[in-house]
Design a protein around this motif. Structure first.
Motif, PDB file in Angstrom:
ATOM      1  N   TYR A 180      44.451 -28.856  -6.768  1.00  0.00           N
ATOM      2  CA  TYR A 180      44.312 -28.038  -5.565  1.00  0.00           C
ATOM      3  C   TYR A 180      44.043 -26.592  -5.945  1.00  0.00           C
ATOM      4  CZ  TYR A 180      48.672 -25.615  -6.350  1.00  0.00           C
ATOM      5  OH  TYR A 180      49.633 -24.804  -6.890  1.00  0.00           O
ATOM      6  N   LEU A 181      43.595 -25.829  -4.976  1.00  0.00           N
ATOM      7  CA  LEU A 181      43.584 -24.375  -5.044  1.00  0.00           C
ATOM      8  C   LEU A 181      43.564 -23.846  -3.631  1.00  0.00           C
ATOM      9  CD1 LEU A 181      40.450 -23.217  -4.531  1.00  0.00           C
ATOM     10  CD2 LEU A 181      40.196 -23.898  -6.849  1.00  0.00           C
ATOM     11  N   VAL A 182      43.781 -22.546  -3.471  1.00  0.00           N
ATOM     12  CA  VAL A 182      43.800 -21.909  -2.155  1.00  0.00           C
ATOM     13  C   VAL A 182      42.684 -20.878  -2.127  1.00  0.00           C
ATOM     14  CG1 VAL A 182      45.159 -20.517  -0.530  1.00  0.00           C
ATOM     15  CG2 VAL A 182      46.293 -22.265  -1.944  1.00  0.00           C
ATOM     16  N   VAL A 183      41.878 -20.937  -1.063  1.00  0.00           N
ATOM     17  CA  VAL A 183      40.782 -19.983  -0.902  1.00  0.00           C
ATOM     18  C   VAL A 183      40.908 -19.269   0.432  1.00  0.00           C
ATOM     19  CG1 VAL A 183      39.173 -21.279  -2.350  1.00  0.00           C
ATOM     20  CG2 VAL A 183      39.207 -21.702   0.110  1.00  0.00           C
ATOM     21  N   GLU A 184      40.275 -18.111   0.515  1.00  0.00           N
ATOM     22  CA  GLU A 184      40.143 -17.380   1.771  1.00  0.00           C
ATOM     23  C   GLU A 184      38.683 -17.444   2.194  1.00  0.00           C
ATOM     24  OE1 GLU A 184      43.503 -13.889   1.873  1.00  0.00           O
ATOM     25  OE2 GLU A 184      41.562 -13.397   0.996  1.00  0.00           O
ATOM     26  N   ALA A 185      38.471 -17.659   3.487  1.00  0.00           N
ATOM     27  CA  ALA A 185      37.116 -17.686   4.036  1.00  0.00           C
ATOM     28  C   ALA A 185      37.206 -17.422   5.534  1.00  0.00           C
ATOM     29  CB  ALA A 185      36.448 -19.023   3.761  1.00  0.00           C
ATOM     30  N   GLU A 186      36.108 -17.039   6.119  1.00  0.00           N
ATOM     31  CA  GLU A 186      36.086 -16.745   7.558  1.00  0.00           C
ATOM     32  C   GLU A 186      36.359 -17.990   8.402  1.00  0.00           C
ATOM     33  OE1 GLU A 186      35.944 -13.856   9.141  1.00  0.00           O
ATOM     34  OE2 GLU A 186      35.800 -12.731   7.260  1.00  0.00           O
ATOM     35  N   THR A 187      35.833 -19.141   7.954  1.00  0.00           N
ATOM     36  CA  THR A 187      35.968 -20.393   8.709  1.00  0.00           C
ATOM     37  C   THR A 187      36.153 -21.555   7.738  1.00  0.00           C
ATOM     38  OG1 THR A 187      33.612 -20.880   8.650  1.00  0.00           O
ATOM     39  CG2 THR A 187      34.395 -19.518  10.507  1.00  0.00           C
ATOM     40  N   ALA A 188      36.540 -22.699   8.294  1.00  0.00           N
ATOM     41  CA  ALA A 188      36.657 -23.910   7.469  1.00  0.00           C
ATOM     42  C   ALA A 188      35.287 -24.296   6.915  1.00  0.00           C
ATOM     43  CB  ALA A 188      37.240 -25.057   8.291  1.00  0.00           C
ATOM     44  N   ASP A 189      34.238 -24.106   7.705  1.00  0.00           N
ATOM     45  CA  ASP A 189      32.894 -24.421   7.228  1.00  0.00           C
ATOM     46  C   ASP A 189      32.513 -23.531   6.049  1.00  0.00           C
ATOM     47  OD1 ASP A 189      30.388 -25.938   7.587  1.00  0.00           O
ATOM     48  OD2 ASP A 189      29.565 -23.965   8.059  1.00  0.00           O
ATOM     49  N   ALA A 190      32.848 -22.248   6.143  1.00  0.00           N
ATOM     50  CA  ALA A 190      32.552 -21.327   5.035  1.00  0.00           C
ATOM     51  C   ALA A 190      33.347 -21.712   3.790  1.00  0.00           C
ATOM     52  CB  ALA A 190      32.851 -19.886   5.444  1.00  0.00           C
ATOM     53  N   ALA A 191      34.585 -22.121   3.973  1.00  0.00           N
ATOM     54  CA  ALA A 191      35.398 -22.568   2.841  1.00  0.00           C
ATOM     55  C   ALA A 191      34.790 -23.824   2.230  1.00  0.00           C
ATOM     56  CB  ALA A 191      36.836 -22.831   3.283  1.00  0.00           C
ATOM     57  N   ALA A 192      34.356 -24.748   3.065  1.00  0.00           N
ATOM     58  CA  ALA A 192      33.763 -25.984   2.568  1.00  0.00           C
ATOM     59  C   ALA A 192      32.482 -25.709   1.782  1.00  0.00           C
ATOM     60  CB  ALA A 192      33.481 -26.932   3.729  1.00  0.00           C
ATOM     61  N   ARG A 193      31.680 -24.771   2.246  1.00  0.00           N
ATOM     62  CA  ARG A 193      30.421 -24.458   1.557  1.00  0.00           C
ATOM     63  C   ARG A 193      30.654 -23.937   0.139  1.00  0.00           C
ATOM     64  NH1 ARG A 193      28.931 -22.438   6.630  1.00  0.00           N
ATOM     65  NH2 ARG A 193      29.223 -20.304   5.884  1.00  0.00           N
ATOM     66  N   LEU A 194      31.816 -23.328  -0.108  1.00  0.00           N
ATOM     67  CA  LEU A 194      32.125 -22.866  -1.464  1.00  0.00           C
ATOM     68  C   LEU A 194      32.099 -24.021  -2.465  1.00  0.00           C
ATOM     69  CD1 LEU A 194      35.184 -20.532  -0.754  1.00  0.00           C
ATOM     70  CD2 LEU A 194      32.834 -19.814  -1.255  1.00  0.00           C
ATOM     71  N   PHE A 195      32.395 -25.218  -1.999  1.00  0.00           N
ATOM     72  CA  PHE A 195      32.569 -26.367  -2.891  1.00  0.00           C
ATOM     73  C   PHE A 195      31.341 -27.264  -2.995  1.00  0.00           C
ATOM     74  CE2 PHE A 195      36.726 -24.876  -1.828  1.00  0.00           C
ATOM     75  CZ  PHE A 195      37.407 -24.963  -3.025  1.00  0.00           C
ATOM     76  N   GLN A 196      30.282 -26.933  -2.291  1.00  0.00           N
ATOM     77  CA  GLN A 196      29.075 -27.743  -2.417  1.00  0.00           C
ATOM     78  C   GLN A 196      28.620 -27.738  -3.868  1.00  0.00           C
ATOM     79  OE1 GLN A 196      26.594 -25.820   0.571  1.00  0.00           O
ATOM     80  NE2 GLN A 196      26.850 -27.603   1.903  1.00  0.00           N
ATOM     81  N   ASP A 197      28.238 -28.868  -4.371  1.00  0.00           N
ATOM     82  CA  ASP A 197      27.767 -29.007  -5.749  1.00  0.00           C
ATOM     83  C   ASP A 197      28.829 -28.650  -6.791  1.00  0.00           C
ATOM     84  OD1 ASP A 197      25.255 -29.841  -4.846  1.00  0.00           O
ATOM     85  OD2 ASP A 197      24.606 -27.778  -4.590  1.00  0.00           O
TER      86      ASP A 197
END
Length: 112
Positions: A76-93
């Motif tokens: 696991y890790l914890v990230v900050e992002a404006e939205t859940a979608d923005a957080a999810a996009r960090l993990f693409q690829d």
């Protein structure tokens, strides 16, 4: 900024398959995947609040006692992002599932 728990998942059978590979093949995957993982963390450092870590076997505690359990969680890790979608996009690829046998990353908001 909202915080999100990112849980790395891997099917137990996929981990077993990886562990059954010859050591040289595991090392070969590590040689490709670890630098990509480090690069991913460096590229997204501004969003990472807690680097978390990888986790091992699960012990479950219930009203009936303590037992071993199996789940797909492997880190696991914890990230900050404006939205859940923005957080999810960090993990693409992400190398967790593009190089290693991980099957995904689950993104969950922390509720206030």
């Amino acid at each position: 900024m909202p915080r999100f728990l990112a849980v790395y998942t891997m099917k137990p059978e996929d981990l077993a398959s990886f562990r059954s590979l010859p050591k040289a093949k595991q090392d070969e995957l590590d040689a490709v995947g670890i630098p990509k993982w480090v690069e991913w963390e460096q590229r997204n450092a501004a969003f990472i609040v807690d680097r978390g870590g990888m986790v091992g076997k699960t012990t479950r505690v219930t009203k009936d006692g303590v037992t071993e359990a199996v789940n797909p969680f492997c880190g696991y890790l914890v990230v900050e992002a404006e939205t859940a979608d923005a957080a999810a996009r960090l993990f693409q690829d992400h190398p967790h599932f593009t190089v290693f046998p991980g099957d995904g990353v689950d993104i969950m908001p922390f509720l206030t």
